[in-house]
Design a protein around this motif. Structure first.
Motif, short mmCIF file in Angstrom:
data_model
loop_
_atom_site.label_atom_id
_atom_site.label_comp_id
_atom_site.label_asym_id
_atom_site.label_seq_id
_atom_site.Cartn_x
_atom_site.Cartn_y
_atom_site.Cartn_z
N GLY A 199 6.51 -5.38 -7.72
CA GLY A 199 7.17 -4.56 -6.75
C GLY A 199 6.63 -3.21 -6.78
N GLY A 200 6.30 -2.72 -7.89
CA GLY A 200 5.68 -1.25 -7.83
C GLY A 200 4.30 -1.18 -7.60
N LEU A 201 3.63 -2.12 -7.55
CA LEU A 201 2.34 -2.42 -7.38
C LEU A 201 2.36 -2.32 -5.52
CD1 LEU A 201 -0.78 -2.75 -7.51
CD2 LEU A 201 -0.17 -5.17 -7.68
N TRP A 202 3.03 -2.81 -5.11
CA TRP A 202 3.12 -2.67 -3.59
C TRP A 202 3.63 -1.39 -2.99
CZ3 TRP A 202 2.33 -4.61 0.94
CH2 TRP A 202 3.22 -4.22 1.96
N VAL A 203 4.35 -0.76 -3.74
CA VAL A 203 4.72 0.46 -3.22
C VAL A 203 3.41 1.64 -3.53
CG1 VAL A 203 6.05 2.82 -4.01
CG2 VAL A 203 7.25 0.54 -3.97
N THR A 204 2.71 1.19 -4.50
CA THR A 204 1.43 2.20 -4.77
C THR A 204 0.47 1.45 -3.69
OG1 THR A 204 1.51 2.14 -7.21
CG2 THR A 204 -0.63 2.19 -6.34
N LEU A 205 0.14 0.24 -3.21
CA LEU A 205 -0.80 0.10 -2.23
C LEU A 205 -0.25 0.29 -0.79
CD1 LEU A 205 -1.54 -3.89 -3.44
CD2 LEU A 205 -2.93 -1.71 -3.84
N TRP A 206 1.03 0.39 -0.78
CA TRP A 206 1.47 0.91 0.41
C TRP A 206 1.39 2.33 0.82
CZ3 TRP A 206 6.21 3.99 1.80
CH2 TRP A 206 6.52 3.91 3.21
N ILE A 207 1.49 3.18 0.01
CA ILE A 207 1.22 4.47 0.03
C ILE A 207 -0.26 5.03 0.29
CG2 ILE A 207 1.30 6.84 -1.11
CD1 ILE A 207 4.05 5.78 -2.51
N SER A 208 -1.11 4.04 -0.56
CA SER A 208 -2.26 4.51 -0.80
C SER A 208 -3.08 4.18 0.69
CB SER A 208 -2.91 3.50 -1.79
OG SER A 208 -2.50 4.14 -3.21
N PHE A 209 -2.91 2.73 1.15
CA PHE A 209 -3.88 2.13 2.21
C PHE A 209 -3.16 2.94 3.49
CE2 PHE A 209 -4.65 -1.02 -0.86
CZ PHE A 209 -6.27 -1.12 -0.86
N LEU A 210 -1.63 3.08 3.61
CA LEU A 210 -1.30 3.79 4.79
C LEU A 210 -1.99 5.41 4.82
CD1 LEU A 210 0.45 3.98 7.46
CD2 LEU A 210 2.24 4.56 6.14
N SER A 211 -2.14 5.96 3.70
CA SER A 211 -2.88 7.25 3.84
C SER A 211 -4.27 7.02 4.09
CB SER A 211 -2.62 7.82 2.29
OG SER A 211 -1.35 8.06 1.98
N VAL A 212 -4.85 6.10 3.43
CA VAL A 212 -6.42 6.17 3.85
C VAL A 212 -6.55 5.81 5.09
CG1 VAL A 212 -8.26 4.23 3.52
CG2 VAL A 212 -7.10 5.14 1.39
#
Length: 218
Positions: free
Chosen positions: A20-33
């Motif tokens: 679940g924490g990984l999903w938050v990391t990926l969501w923030i990262s890829f949306l910003s990207v």
């Protein structure tokens, strides 16, 4: 019996929490990207303008983003602007804004460099054929720019993913924060838990970033 901190992952819902924490990391990262790639392409084109006012404003923005650490911007947006002006802003939103501003500046400079590296006769030939500037950029310049900056853009993407770990410092519950919570809970009963949890997080970051980095060599 030898202490095996890796067993902690299989206890309760620890693994589920970590994912679940990984999903938050990926969501923030890829949306910003995603925001950075689109906005950076436009910003890079703007930076090639011969208008001195636009040039100096663009340079000021770029140099400010480069000089000030991302952590300071995170604190400024989350603790400064949001709290100081009573704006309801979550840590996730503050992180996306900061990383998007950073990525846009860096991507814009890459785009600018790629555009200025193209032979000048391509611009002159396109305009001589009667192409408008918009058409020229859309069909001639931008496709070449994308091919030229792909390796650098991919490097920027992996940097943004890794730098997203800073959001733990503004209270965002992402993969590193979850890992720290698990470690704190099992620190006494399983002294080696830190090695295993951070080892798993290390492997997760590697599995995410390595394929992206390898793509640049294709």
């Amino acid at each position: 019996m030898q202490d095996m901190g890796i067993e902690v992952l299989l206890q309760g819902n620890n693994l589920q929490r970590l994912l679940g924490g990984l999903w938050v990391t990926l969501w923030i990262s890829f949306l910003s990207v995603g925001i950075s790639m689109v906005a950076g392409l436009a910003f890079g084109i703007i930076m090639t303008s011969k208008n001195k006012f636009i040039f100096w404003i663009s340079r000021a923005y770029l140099e400010t983003i480069r000089i000030i650490p991302q952590l300071v911007f995170l604190f400024l947006f989350y603790f400064g602007l949001a709290r100081g002006f009573n704006i309801n802003m979550s840590g996730e939103l503050a992180a996306i804004i900061v990383f998007s501003l950073w990525g846009t500046a860096e991507m814009g400079d890459l785009v600018r460099g790629a555009i200025t590296s193209l032979p000048k006769h391509q611009f002159d030939s396109g305009l001589a054929l009667g192409l408008s500037k918009g058409t020229l950029y859309r069909y001639v310049i931008v496709p070449q720019v994308i091919r030229r900056l792909l390796p650098q853009a991919i490097n920027l993407i992996t940097r943004m993913i890794k730098t997203s770990s800073l959001v733990i410092l503004i209270g965002v519950v992402e993969i590193n924060k979850i890992g720290q919570q698990i470690i704190d809970f099992y620190r006494t009963s399983s002294p080696s838990v830190s090695l295993w949890i951070y080892g798993v997080i290390f492997c997760i970051y590697f599995l995410i970033c390595f394929p992206i980095s390898a793509f640049s060599a294709l």
